[in-house]
Motif scaffolding. Structure first.
Motif, mmCIF file in Angstrom:
data_model
loop_
_atom_site.group_PDB
_atom_site.id
_atom_site.type_symbol
_atom_site.label_atom_id
_atom_site.label_comp_id
_atom_site.label_asym_id
_atom_site.label_seq_id
_atom_site.Cartn_x
_atom_site.Cartn_y
_atom_site.Cartn_z
ATOM 1 N N SER A 1 4.991 -0.389 23.666
ATOM 2 C CA SER A 1 4.096 0.728 23.386
ATOM 3 C C SER A 1 2.737 0.549 24.054
ATOM 4 O O SER A 1 2.141 1.521 24.530
ATOM 5 C CB SER A 1 3.935 0.903 21.873
ATOM 6 N N TYR B 1 0.961 3.036 26.595
ATOM 7 C CA TYR B 1 -0.389 3.514 26.265
ATOM 8 C C TYR B 1 -1.306 3.405 27.482
ATOM 9 O O TYR B 1 -2.036 4.357 27.818
ATOM 10 C CB TYR B 1 -0.933 2.689 25.107
ATOM 11 N N TYR C 1 7.510 7.445 20.936
ATOM 12 C CA TYR C 1 7.634 6.188 20.192
ATOM 13 C C TYR C 1 8.973 6.196 19.465
ATOM 14 O O TYR C 1 9.132 6.814 18.415
ATOM 15 C CB TYR C 1 6.477 6.032 19.203
ATOM 16 N N MET D 1 2.032 1.203 16.127
ATOM 17 C CA MET D 1 1.931 2.655 16.131
ATOM 18 C C MET D 1 0.475 3.095 15.984
ATOM 19 O O MET D 1 0.000 3.999 16.697
ATOM 20 C CB MET D 1 2.780 3.221 14.992
ATOM 21 N N TRP E 1 -1.767 5.344 18.550
ATOM 22 C CA TRP E 1 -1.527 6.639 17.909
ATOM 23 C C TRP E 1 -2.039 7.824 18.710
ATOM 24 O O TRP E 1 -1.370 8.867 18.800
ATOM 25 C CB TRP E 1 -2.130 6.650 16.505
ATOM 26 N N ILE F 1 0.531 9.036 21.108
ATOM 27 C CA ILE F 1 1.892 9.328 20.647
ATOM 28 C C ILE F 1 2.033 10.825 20.357
ATOM 29 O O ILE F 1 1.300 11.378 19.553
ATOM 30 C CB ILE F 1 2.237 8.507 19.388
ATOM 31 N N ILE G 1 8.228 11.207 18.204
ATOM 32 C CA ILE G 1 8.797 10.016 17.568
ATOM 33 C C ILE G 1 10.311 10.187 17.474
ATOM 34 O O ILE G 1 10.805 11.297 17.258
ATOM 35 C CB ILE G 1 8.179 9.806 16.164
#
Length: 305
Positions: free
Chosen positions: A198, A202, A217, A233, A237, A240, A243
């Motif tokens: 992640s 990012y 995600y 997460m 965030w 994102i 999901i």
């Protein structure tokens, strides 16, 4: 492996793969009635409820809506005839449902290796982005999955990252004016894939700097690749946008593996998430019994309020 065929190929398991590692179906008793909507917006995929709804895609959508689901996820949308795409869009609108992700896929999107910087791969990616805009209009889609391809052992990681960023910028130039967001998905299917965590995703989203380049995600993949789900997460965030769900091990519905989905869903809800959570997993049990158990599993995991 063609990603759009994943759901078709994923093993449905058998009776030995009992829900929640052998728990009885009564363990999934819910206080909510069948047909009530869920607290979060979970999106099944075609084929998940064939035992109840049959092969017809419109009937499957109707069954999903009748069970309280408010969205659909269809990885293989681009491979469907235009007339079928139109029918899906019309049925979604009729049922008041949203469209989740489909895959920006030129047949096998893992082979469009944007890490290489090769012109033919970038040109193909740009073309498929253009095709994706038209498909998205037919079903009112807002998100589409992108996988940058394989890790190139003969290129430094920084060069690969730069190649990916430049290719994604080309894609966002096409998608952004139409309100379509590519969601980059780090995966665990093979260690040969470039995008795996992640925080890596990012950083790429920040570098691309577009509202049309965000993170998908996938909780199943991230549990396998990095764990510490809620912490990671939170750190990512703001990037994102979408999901996906799957328990680990097994990639089946919540309650069949080690992930505490009740807590994870509660945390996602506490963040104010109003997007879609795609049910990208198989059924732990076959047939109608498995479909009923899957629905009950979501009812149980959704009882965080």
């Amino acid at each position: 492996m063609q990603r759009r065929n994943f759901i078709k190929n994923i093993s449905l398991g058998g009776a030995a793969a009992a829900v929640a590692g052998g728990q009885s179906l009564s363990a999934y008793a819910s206080t909510k009635k069948a047909g009530e909507t869920f607290n979060l917006d979970y999106a099944p995929h075609f084929g998940m409820f064939k035992g109840h709804a049959g092969d017809d895609l419109m009937d499957q959508l109707k069954f999903m809506a009748d069970q309280g689901f408010r969205s659909l996820e269809d990885n293989g949308l681009l491979g469907r005839p235009i007339e079928v795409q139109n029918k899906i869009g019309e049925q979604l609108e009729k049922l008041g449902m949203r469209m989740g992700v489909f895959v920006i896929d030129a047949g096998d999107n893992w082979k469009i290796s944007l890490t290489t910087g090769k012109k033919e791969f970038v040109d193909t990616f740009v073309k498929v982005c253009k095709d994706s805009v038209e498909a998205a209009k037919r079903v009112n889609a807002k998100w589409a999955t992108v996988v940058p391809g394989f890790f190139e052992r003969n290129l430094p990681i920084g060069v690969q990252t730069g190649n990916v960023i430049e290719a994604l910028k080309r894609g966002t130039e096409i998608l952004e004016p139409h309100g379509l967001t590519m969601v980059l998905e780090p995966l665990s299917d093979t260690p040969e894939l470039f995008l795996r965590t992640s925080d890596q995703t990012y950083a790429i989203c920040k570098a691309v700097g577009s509202s049309s380049c965000k993170i998908l995600y996938d909780i199943y993949h991230m549990q396998k690749n990095e764990g510490n789900l809620i912490f990671n997460m939170d750190k990512c965030w703001e990037e994102i946008a979408y999901i996906q769900i799957g328990d680990n091990p097994g990639r089946k519905e919540p309650g069949t593996g080690e992930i505490n989905y009740l807590n994870v869903f509660k945390h996602i809800d506490s963040k104010g998430f109003k997007g879609i959570l795609g049910m990208e997993h198989g059924n732990a049990l076959p047939g109608k019994e498995g479909e009923q158990a899957l629905i009950a599993a979501y009812r149980k995991a959704d009882q965080f309020k």
